[in-house]
Design an enzyme around this catalytic site. Sequence first.
Site, short mmCIF file in Angstrom:
data_model
loop_
_atom_site.label_atom_id
_atom_site.label_comp_id
_atom_site.label_asym_id
_atom_site.label_seq_id
_atom_site.Cartn_x
_atom_site.Cartn_y
_atom_site.Cartn_z
N LYS A 271 0.86 -1.19 0.00
CA LYS A 271 0.00 0.00 0.00
C LYS A 271 0.90 1.24 0.00
O LYS A 271 1.80 1.35 0.81
CB LYS A 271 -0.90 -0.01 1.24
CG LYS A 271 -1.98 -1.08 1.20
CD LYS A 271 -2.84 -1.06 2.44
CE LYS A 271 -3.85 -2.20 2.42
NZ LYS A 271 -4.87 -2.07 1.36
N ARG A 346 -9.53 -12.26 1.21
CA ARG A 346 -10.32 -13.33 0.60
C ARG A 346 -9.55 -14.65 0.59
O ARG A 346 -10.15 -15.72 0.59
CB ARG A 346 -10.77 -12.91 -0.80
CG ARG A 346 -9.64 -12.60 -1.74
CD ARG A 346 -10.09 -11.83 -2.97
NE ARG A 346 -10.27 -10.39 -2.71
CZ ARG A 346 -10.64 -9.51 -3.64
NH1 ARG A 346 -10.86 -9.91 -4.88
NH2 ARG A 346 -10.77 -8.23 -3.33
#
Length: 494
Positions: A271, A346
């Site tokens: 990020k 996920r």
Amino acid sequence: MQLQASPQTYLTWTGDGLVLGLTEDSLPLTDRLAELNSRLSGLLQELIDEAEFTGKEGSTAVIRVGGAVRKLGLVGLGKGDGLTSDRLRRGAAAAARLAKKEKCTGLALSFPTLGEDLGLTAQALAEGVTLALHQDTRFKSEDREAAQPSPGPVDLLDLAGQEQGLATAEAICYGVILARELVSAPANVVTPAQMAATALEIAQSHGLAVEILEQEQCESLGMGAYLGVAKASDLPPKFIHLTYRPPGIPSRRLAIVGKGLTFDSGGLNIKGGGSGIEMMKVDMGGAATTLGAAQAIAQLKPRAEVHFISAVTENMISGRALRPGDILTASNGKTIEVNNTDAEGRLTLADALVYACRLEPDVVVDLATLTGACVIALGEEIAGLWTPEDRLAEALLSAADGAGESLWRMPLRSSYREGLKSHVADMKNTGPRPGGSITAALFLQDFVAKGVAWAHLDIAGTVWSDKGRGSDPAGATGFGVRTLVRWISAGAPA
Ligand code: BES
Ligand code: MN
Ligand code: ZN
């Protein structure tokens, strides 16, 4: 802070602060309120006039009375028709904040009731007060709570005998507060081991069964997706499984699965600046809600059996880190091409969902701070809900409504599944940017067994509130605990 259901009314109560919850229909003053006004030599009417108080929802007013009551406050509840638990909860929260600001020591609340339901009334008021006054000073060197104390004891007037409602509120609120404190603590404090220790503590104090699966056990279960994410961290992963078993034969079997990334750096797809990386301690919000709900459910003892599951780890970078393009095999045998290491939640949820489904529950609900796309779509106040089951959607929406949390049903558009096609593996972990929260939900659906009803809540926006809202102070919200507890207590319809 001590809450009590009091037989007193505002005509008989004496103490430091008295706050009245008034609907727009309470004005002009009649009956008991007119009597209170005359006992206060007209000060109540004076306050209403000076503040131009009309009972509008969210409005407040306060005046110094002196004598038997030091401060008198008013909180507007809006229209008298269709008063709801949530409006009472928010009104009580506003009353508590007002009393705190006015430095009240003792406090009494006199609010209208939800029809005849005094138990639900007491519960809603107690929740509002408790949730609004919670203040997290663990990381301050000075105890701000001591400098700025909360009002207490708090008397809920005209509610004698409603201790059951208060006990329910207390169990729920301590669950919410546990979730908030886990989320707001930084990632150097709330590590995977710390999450596991919290689960053990809940199990011990509240009589739940608990299992913490270590890395080797997860390896033998073939949890390649979860362990792929966990690889780069210096901290060992902890797979948490808490079980609540009701007395007697369970009415239903449920599994609640929470995303538990104690920190999400993005991995090698790191990020960058402006991405909010410094907020990524919140990425275990789903797991925190799962633990908070477990604690509350253990005390409320509903008739369903409930499994609380979380695959906890952090998403880091190191020489052992997952590379973009790596292929992982999940515990159901599916292979996943990791085209983006920042879509890690996920991957961990895939193995957690497979594990949950092997318990053969009737329903699995997962909660996850899954996508920035959901934050863009729905903002800070509303969580996304995905489920193929209309009845489950309805039940969760209605539980959320009563709990004062907002959900919005989003589409599981099956054609978007195309976006997850891989040339080399069964699927990729990331689709195109448009509809990113939908492809994330579709990815998860691949790991839910046929015959299990499933719902997914994306809580990336709602896990944290910069300014505070309703009964939530600024910071971590504990979002989801109240909805889950309400849904499970109602028999977990689906
Ligand atoms: N943990 C983030 C999602 C998130 C965003 C949580 C904002 C809380 C607040 C998640 O793991 C993530 O990084 N998602 C990516 C997915 C993308 C790579 C497909 C995102 O949303 O950018
Ligand atoms: Mn991520
Ligand atoms: Zn994440």
